[in-house]
Design a protein around this motif. Sequence first.
Motif, PDB file in Angstrom:
ATOM      1  N   ASN A 330       0.831  -1.202   0.000  1.00 48.06           N
ATOM      2  CA  ASN A 330       0.000   0.000   0.000  1.00 48.06           C
ATOM      3  C   ASN A 330       0.863   1.249   0.000  1.00 48.06           C
ATOM      4  OD1 ASN A 330      -2.769  -0.880   0.023  1.00 48.06           O
ATOM      5  ND2 ASN A 330      -2.401  -1.701   2.078  1.00 48.06           N
ATOM      6  N   ALA A 331       0.480   2.192  -0.859  1.00 47.90           N
ATOM      7  CA  ALA A 331       1.247   3.431  -0.967  1.00 47.90           C
ATOM      8  C   ALA A 331       0.910   4.419   0.142  1.00 47.90           C
ATOM      9  CB  ALA A 331       1.003   4.072  -2.336  1.00 47.90           C
ATOM     10  N   VAL A 332      -0.254   4.269   0.769  1.00 52.24           N
ATOM     11  CA  VAL A 332      -0.695   5.183   1.814  1.00 52.24           C
ATOM     12  C   VAL A 332      -0.845   4.400   3.109  1.00 52.24           C
ATOM     13  CG1 VAL A 332      -2.403   6.914   2.479  1.00 52.24           C
ATOM     14  CG2 VAL A 332      -1.935   6.502   0.068  1.00 52.24           C
ATOM     15  N   THR A 333      -0.324   4.948   4.191  1.00 51.73           N
ATOM     16  CA  THR A 333      -0.269   4.229   5.457  1.00 51.73           C
ATOM     17  C   THR A 333      -1.312   4.705   6.454  1.00 51.73           C
ATOM     18  OG1 THR A 333       1.284   5.777   6.486  1.00 51.73           O
ATOM     19  CG2 THR A 333       2.221   3.997   5.127  1.00 51.73           C
ATOM     20  N   ALA A 334      -1.493   3.919   7.501  1.00 49.31           N
ATOM     21  CA  ALA A 334      -2.392   4.297   8.586  1.00 49.31           C
ATOM     22  C   ALA A 334      -1.913   5.575   9.267  1.00 49.31           C
ATOM     23  CB  ALA A 334      -2.495   3.159   9.600  1.00 49.31           C
ATOM     24  N   LYS A 335      -0.605   5.746   9.390  1.00 51.03           N
ATOM     25  CA  LYS A 335      -0.089   6.956  10.022  1.00 51.03           C
ATOM     26  C   LYS A 335      -0.451   8.188   9.200  1.00 51.03           C
ATOM     27  CE  LYS A 335       3.952   9.241  11.962  1.00 51.03           C
ATOM     28  NZ  LYS A 335       5.414   9.216  12.193  1.00 51.03           N
ATOM     29  N   GLN A 336      -0.400   8.089   7.875  1.00 54.22           N
ATOM     30  CA  GLN A 336      -0.801   9.222   7.044  1.00 54.22           C
ATOM     31  C   GLN A 336      -2.261   9.581   7.289  1.00 54.22           C
ATOM     32  OE1 GLN A 336       1.184   7.425   3.343  1.00 54.22           O
ATOM     33  NE2 GLN A 336       0.931   9.569   2.768  1.00 54.22           N
ATOM     34  N   ALA A 337      -3.119   8.576   7.351  1.00 54.52           N
ATOM     35  CA  ALA A 337      -4.539   8.841   7.576  1.00 54.52           C
ATOM     36  C   ALA A 337      -4.766   9.489   8.932  1.00 54.52           C
ATOM     37  CB  ALA A 337      -5.339   7.550   7.458  1.00 54.52           C
ATOM     38  N   LEU A 338      -4.015   9.036   9.954  1.00 49.99           N
ATOM     39  CA  LEU A 338      -4.152   9.658  11.269  1.00 49.99           C
ATOM     40  C   LEU A 338      -3.630  11.088  11.238  1.00 49.99           C
ATOM     41  CD1 LEU A 338      -5.123   9.072  14.140  1.00 49.99           C
ATOM     42  CD2 LEU A 338      -2.801   8.331  14.701  1.00 49.99           C
ATOM     43  N   ALA A 339      -2.599  11.332  10.438  1.00 52.24           N
ATOM     44  CA  ALA A 339      -2.084  12.700  10.293  1.00 52.24           C
ATOM     45  C   ALA A 339      -3.106  13.606   9.617  1.00 52.24           C
ATOM     46  CB  ALA A 339      -0.781  12.688   9.501  1.00 52.24           C
ATOM     47  N   TRP A 340      -3.866  13.065   8.682  1.00 52.35           N
ATOM     48  CA  TRP A 340      -4.913  13.879   8.039  1.00 52.35           C
ATOM     49  C   TRP A 340      -5.917  14.370   9.082  1.00 52.35           C
ATOM     50  CZ3 TRP A 340      -6.155   9.699   3.789  1.00 52.35           C
ATOM     51  CH2 TRP A 340      -5.054   9.580   2.926  1.00 52.35           C
ATOM     52  N   ALA A 341      -6.171  13.544  10.097  1.00 55.39           N
ATOM     53  CA  ALA A 341      -7.169  13.865  11.124  1.00 55.39           C
ATOM     54  C   ALA A 341      -6.597  14.673  12.277  1.00 55.39           C
ATOM     55  CB  ALA A 341      -7.786  12.573  11.667  1.00 55.39           C
ATOM     56  N   THR A 342      -5.300  14.952  12.240  1.00 56.31           N
ATOM     57  CA  THR A 342      -4.655  15.689  13.335  1.00 56.31           C
ATOM     58  C   THR A 342      -3.786  16.818  12.780  1.00 56.31           C
ATOM     59  OG1 THR A 342      -2.910  13.982  13.381  1.00 56.31           O
ATOM     60  CG2 THR A 342      -4.708  13.776  14.979  1.00 56.31           C
ATOM     61  N   VAL A 343      -2.628  16.462  12.272  1.00 56.87           N
ATOM     62  CA  VAL A 343      -1.641  17.445  11.812  1.00 56.87           C
ATOM     63  C   VAL A 343      -2.200  18.318  10.696  1.00 56.87           C
ATOM     64  CG1 VAL A 343       0.656  17.743  10.809  1.00 56.87           C
ATOM     65  CG2 VAL A 343       0.245  15.906  12.474  1.00 56.87           C
ATOM     66  N   ALA A 344      -2.768  17.684   9.669  1.00 55.02           N
ATOM     67  CA  ALA A 344      -3.273  18.443   8.517  1.00 55.02           C
ATOM     68  C   ALA A 344      -4.477  19.295   8.903  1.00 55.02           C
ATOM     69  CB  ALA A 344      -3.623  17.499   7.368  1.00 55.02           C
ATOM     70  N   GLY A 345      -5.304  18.797   9.811  1.00 54.22           N
ATOM     71  CA  GLY A 345      -6.446  19.587  10.262  1.00 54.22           C
ATOM     72  C   GLY A 345      -6.018  20.849  10.978  1.00 54.22           C
ATOM     73  N   ALA A 346      -5.005  20.718  11.833  1.00 52.07           N
ATOM     74  CA  ALA A 346      -4.488  21.899  12.534  1.00 52.07           C
ATOM     75  C   ALA A 346      -3.949  22.924  11.544  1.00 52.07           C
ATOM     76  CB  ALA A 346      -3.400  21.477  13.514  1.00 52.07           C
ATOM     77  N   LYS A 347      -3.252  22.450  10.511  1.00 49.32           N
ATOM     78  CA  LYS A 347      -2.710  23.368   9.504  1.00 49.32           C
ATOM     79  C   LYS A 347      -3.838  24.073   8.752  1.00 49.32           C
ATOM     80  CE  LYS A 347       0.297  23.487   5.419  1.00 49.32           C
ATOM     81  NZ  LYS A 347       1.138  22.672   4.492  1.00 49.32           N
ATOM     82  N   ALA A 348      -4.875  23.337   8.387  1.00 47.80           N
ATOM     83  CA  ALA A 348      -5.987  23.926   7.633  1.00 47.80           C
ATOM     84  C   ALA A 348      -6.680  25.027   8.422  1.00 47.80           C
ATOM     85  CB  ALA A 348      -6.990  22.840   7.247  1.00 47.80           C
ATOM     86  N   LEU A 349      -6.715  24.892   9.744  1.00 47.08           N
ATOM     87  CA  LEU A 349      -7.391  25.881  10.586  1.00 47.08           C
ATOM     88  C   LEU A 349      -6.448  26.973  11.086  1.00 47.08           C
ATOM     89  CD1 LEU A 349      -9.743  23.571  12.703  1.00 47.08           C
ATOM     90  CD2 LEU A 349     -10.236  24.777  10.566  1.00 47.08           C
ATOM     91  N   GLY A 350      -5.198  26.928  10.643  1.00 48.99           N
ATOM     92  CA  GLY A 350      -4.247  27.944  11.065  1.00 48.99           C
ATOM     93  C   GLY A 350      -3.809  27.815  12.501  1.00 48.99           C
ATOM     94  N   LEU A 351      -3.883  26.582  13.048  1.00 49.11           N
ATOM     95  CA  LEU A 351      -3.580  26.358  14.456  1.00 49.11           C
ATOM     96  C   LEU A 351      -2.432  25.378  14.657  1.00 49.11           C
ATOM     97  CD1 LEU A 351      -7.240  26.027  15.842  1.00 49.11           C
ATOM     98  CD2 LEU A 351      -5.764  28.047  15.920  1.00 49.11           C
ATOM     99  N   ASP A 352      -1.644  25.127  13.625  1.00 46.15           N
ATOM    100  CA  ASP A 352      -0.619  24.091  13.715  1.00 46.15           C
ATOM    101  C   ASP A 352       0.528  24.468  14.642  1.00 46.15           C
ATOM    102  OD1 ASP A 352      -0.366  25.941  11.571  1.00 46.15           O
ATOM    103  OD2 ASP A 352       1.267  24.797  10.715  1.00 46.15           O
ATOM    104  N   ASP A 353       0.592  25.709  15.079  1.00 41.18           N
ATOM    105  CA  ASP A 353       1.592  26.078  16.084  1.00 41.18           C
ATOM    106  C   ASP A 353       1.103  25.775  17.489  1.00 41.18           C
ATOM    107  OD1 ASP A 353      -0.407  28.033  16.018  1.00 41.18           O
ATOM    108  OD2 ASP A 353       0.957  29.649  16.573  1.00 41.18           O
ATOM    109  N   ARG A 354      -0.143  25.333  17.630  1.00 39.76           N
ATOM    110  CA  ARG A 354      -0.733  25.073  18.937  1.00 39.76           C
ATOM    111  C   ARG A 354      -1.202  23.641  19.122  1.00 39.76           C
ATOM    112  NH1 ARG A 354      -4.703  30.253  18.823  1.00 39.76           N
ATOM    113  NH2 ARG A 354      -3.803  30.579  16.750  1.00 39.76           N
ATOM    114  N   VAL A 355      -1.783  23.054  18.081  1.00 42.06           N
ATOM    115  CA  VAL A 355      -2.391  21.726  18.207  1.00 42.06           C
ATOM    116  C   VAL A 355      -2.032  20.873  16.990  1.00 42.06           C
ATOM    117  CG1 VAL A 355      -4.316  22.616  19.580  1.00 42.06           C
ATOM    118  CG2 VAL A 355      -4.565  22.463  17.102  1.00 42.06           C
ATOM    119  N   GLY A 356      -2.435  19.618  17.036  1.00 42.92           N
ATOM    120  CA  GLY A 356      -2.221  18.701  15.913  1.00 42.92           C
ATOM    121  C   GLY A 356      -1.172  17.649  16.187  1.00 42.92           C
ATOM    122  N   HIS A 357      -0.220  17.954  17.086  1.00 41.52           N
ATOM    123  CA  HIS A 357       0.741  16.951  17.524  1.00 41.52           C
ATOM    124  C   HIS A 357       1.112  17.243  18.973  1.00 41.52           C
ATOM    125  CE1 HIS A 357       3.530  20.191  16.175  1.00 41.52           C
ATOM    126  NE2 HIS A 357       4.324  19.737  17.114  1.00 41.52           N
TER     127      HIS A 357
END
Length: 436
Positions: A330-357
């Motif tokens: 598989n080219a896409v991993t479970a960790k990537q999917a979890l990152a979409w729901a955490t890291v990428a979400g924080a970036k989309a909302l402009g909050l990646d300096d505070r939350v997401g990891h």
Amino acid sequence: MNRTLLRGATIVSMAPGRPDAERADLLVEDGRVARIGERLDSAGADLVDLTGRIVIPGLVNAHLHTWQTGLRAVGTNWTLMQYLGHMHGGGAERFSPDDLHIATLAGALNQIDCGTTTLGDWCHNSLTPEHADAGVAGLTRSGIRAVFFHGTPYRDPEEPHPLTEIDRLLHGPIEAASLLTLGMAVQGPQYCYPDTAVADLRAAAERGLVASFHQSGGEPEGGWEAVRDAGLFGPLVNIVHGSDMPDAWVGTLVDAGATFTSTPENELGQGHGTPVIDALLRHGGAPSLGTDVDSVAPGTLFTAARIALAHQRGLDHAKHLDIGMPALMNAVTAKQALAWATVAGAKALGLDDRVGHLDAGMQADLVAIDARGLNLWPAHDPVAAALHADIANVEAVMIAGRWRKRDHRLLHSGLDDIKERLRASGERLVQTVLEE
């Protein structure tokens, strides 16, 4: 100093430079992560034994219309055209401020219950200032961290976003709410004239606000080019859906730093078009995820992440089968999917300096997943186990260092009254929506 020490858990921090999973303690001080490490000093701290649990960053639901919570499942069988006709063809205008408040409050509490600590609440039913204030009050009362995306029902394509209302919220109710920030839910270049789209996005940029807008299917036309030529596509622009967007445009937007939010369950079920995830990955981007509307799909972000992953893997397998050779991995991993729901979400909302990891200095927004449950045990791969979790496994939720859920129970008073008010509101509204 307020200190809490989480001991014995497996930490899936999603932080760069840290292991995918590690057995470690996590120390919270005054609402922030102070340290992650082995056998940290517990002196003066509230010690919480989380042996057998997996601790992850709080989920980020980057796109949800909480104002529809009282209409749960009424549109499960609707197509996109039916949804727009029923909900926006007249039903939305029947909402009172009280309806919007109780829906927002209940919707936000449900998100906490499901493991979401940060919410992009896209309130495009702010009919009046009283409606907007009711939504903000609902989010504040729930205790969730949120971006309140102020929006209005669909307007004349020449009519700009009401900036007096944006400034009123920015320097009033939002400023007074420590866990809330403001965003603009604008009509965007698909639904308004080029000059209007440019003016709205420029106004958001001048205020340092994330501007988010819908795009589902169809070739981008003149408004998109006008926004691009004005240099307004950037990290403060969030495109919701992006379904069937031409590849060249996806590349242009990714290169500019714009973010995308996919809501895969209702995109696939309602007929928005093919989710943008495949195109994003090819251009080096990543989607954030949302659940969109409780009136159509459930609000569990774990489910959205698994659907997004399965859909993308399905596309990848189909590509290999088209050339007569099954995929060997598989080219896409479970960790990537979890990152979409955490890291990428924080970036989309402009909050990646505070939350997401989870790392030292970040806000202590986290979820403890009970991996002892029969559906997850034994948790050989903690990242995959976290992705496979559901609401029954969400044992505890912390936001800004404060527990909002413990021992599988929301720590919020008056839940029975909230449910009763939501029921009464929903029963009144459902008839008016179905009449449209």
